[in-house]
Design an enzyme around this catalytic site. Structure first.
Site, PDB file in Angstrom:
ATOM      1  N   TYR A   1      53.038  -2.167   1.077  1.00 11.81           N
ATOM      2  CA  TYR A   1      52.309  -3.338   0.440  1.00 11.81           C
ATOM      3  C   TYR A   1      52.465  -4.579   1.168  1.00 11.81           C
ATOM      4  O   TYR A   1      53.451  -5.083   1.546  1.00 11.81           O
ATOM      5  CB  TYR A   1      53.137  -3.367  -1.070  1.00 11.81           C
ATOM      6  CG  TYR A   1      52.772  -4.687  -1.865  1.00 11.81           C
ATOM      7  CD1 TYR A   1      51.688  -5.307  -1.494  1.00 11.81           C
ATOM      8  CD2 TYR A   1      53.521  -4.978  -2.961  1.00 11.81           C
ATOM      9  CE1 TYR A   1      51.276  -6.312  -2.653  1.00 11.81           C
ATOM     10  CE2 TYR A   1      53.304  -6.047  -3.816  1.00 11.81           C
ATOM     11  CZ  TYR A   1      52.220  -6.772  -3.587  1.00 11.81           C
ATOM     12  OH  TYR A   1      51.941  -7.959  -4.454  1.00 11.81           O
TER      13      TYR A   1
ATOM     14  N   LYS B   1      48.455  -1.115  -0.034  1.00 14.24           N
ATOM     15  CA  LYS B   1      48.041  -2.100  -1.108  1.00 14.24           C
ATOM     16  C   LYS B   1      47.802  -3.290  -0.154  1.00 14.24           C
ATOM     17  O   LYS B   1      48.744  -4.015   0.335  1.00 14.24           O
ATOM     18  CB  LYS B   1      48.954  -2.476  -2.185  1.00 14.24           C
ATOM     19  CG  LYS B   1      48.436  -3.731  -3.210  1.00 14.24           C
ATOM     20  CD  LYS B   1      49.461  -4.130  -4.247  1.00 14.24           C
ATOM     21  CE  LYS B   1      48.759  -4.999  -4.823  1.00 14.24           C
ATOM     22  NZ  LYS B   1      50.046  -5.376  -5.977  1.00 14.24           N
TER      23      LYS B   1
END
Length: 302
Positions: free
Chosen positions: A133, A161
């Site tokens: 992330y 992400k």
């Protein structure tokens, strides 16, 4: 396994600031029935930074209990201490969660080599799939494409992400990783463009209150109905933007309460309630996205 509209779930709380069990059950049913493809809990939108270890465990238990295997559960496990990240991740082994979402270490700003060693150590400590992330605006550190390439070679690091909002990033990353490496947008406003450039889907804040619309947007795109996907994205754009008129998750919690998805819009300090002057702004964005028209549906999802 992880594609389409994945919600970055809010953590509902009662008036006393404790985790609200009834609202969690309602939210899970809402997302299952709306076509959301997976749920991320204990992320930024879920106010994970303000929850105790006991509350984190309680949230995961509730998610697994109420989801009943109907939807994959991804848990935010990131920390700015590698040892803590390993400990959190290992505690989820054999729990029933589908994957971990691991944010870049925040505040201490490691080098790219430090980032590589951090994520490698966590991945090597577990069999659970790991999703990186990257959100530099929140963490103060940027996971660069060349480092993502190195990490993508580790067996159970399956995707990222990418929440920079920089669409050039996905083009750079795509050139460096294998075809099956999962690329998820972390920015609703550019998610459709992200998918057009090769992304698999979006970890969405908007999906908290427009779950069907976001699932439909991703389905339209994946089925080659690009023009209709663009029209729907345009309809949602004001909502994408106004949900960040104040720091996330302030506006989205207010909106969820407005729609009857949660019982209260309580937040944990230092987050404070939506400023009254912005009520009409967020309400108009809900109207533009046709969320108010379906309000009656939400209250039935218990």
């Amino acid at each position: 396994m992880f594609k389409g509209s994945i919600v970055a779930l809010i953590t509902p709380m009662n008036k006393k600031g404790m985790v609200c069990v009834n609202s969690f059950k309602r939210l899970i049913n809402y997302h299952v029935k709306s076509g959301t493809s997976a749920i991320v809990v204990l992320g930024t939108t879920g106010e994970s930074a303000t929850l105790t270890n006991a509350e984190r465990s309680h949230v995961i238990e509730l998610m697994l209990k109420f989801s009943k295997g109907r939807i994959p559960i991804i848990v935010g496990t990131g920390a700015n201490s590698t040892a803590k990240g390993i400990s959190i991740t290992q505690s989820l082994e054999n729990s029933g969660v589908s994957a971990c979402l691991s944010i870049t270490p925040y505040y201490n700003c490691p080098t790219q080599e430090g980032l590589y060693r951090h994520f490698r150590a966590i991945a090597e400590s577990t069999n659970l799939p790991q999703i990186l992330y990257n959100v530099p605006l929140r963490t103060g550190v940027d996971l660069l494409p060349i480092t993502i390439q190195r990490l993508a070679n580790i067996k159970n690091i399956i995707g990222i992400k990418e929440a920079t909002g920089d669409l050039l990033r996905i083009t750079e990353i795509k050139k460096l990783v294998q075809e099956d490496f999962i690329l998820l947008s972390g920015d609703d406003a550019t998610a459709l463009n992200f998918m057009e450039l090769g992304g698999c889907g979006v970890v969405s804040v908007t999906a908290n209150i427009a779950a069907y619309q976001m699932a439909n947007l991703c389905d339209l795109f994946q089925n080659g109905r690009i023009d209709k996907a663009r029209l729907l994205d345009q309809k949602l754009m004001n909502l994408h933007q106004k949900l960040f008129i104040e720091p996330n998750p302030i506006p989205v919690k207010w909106a969820a309460k407005k729609l009857g998805l949660i019982e209260n819009d309580t937040l944990r300090l230092p987050m404070t309630p939506l400023t009254e002057i912005n009520y009409s702004v967020v309400q108009q964005a809900l109207k533009d996205a046709d969320c108010l028209l379906t309000k009656g549906v939400y209250t039935c999802l218990t």
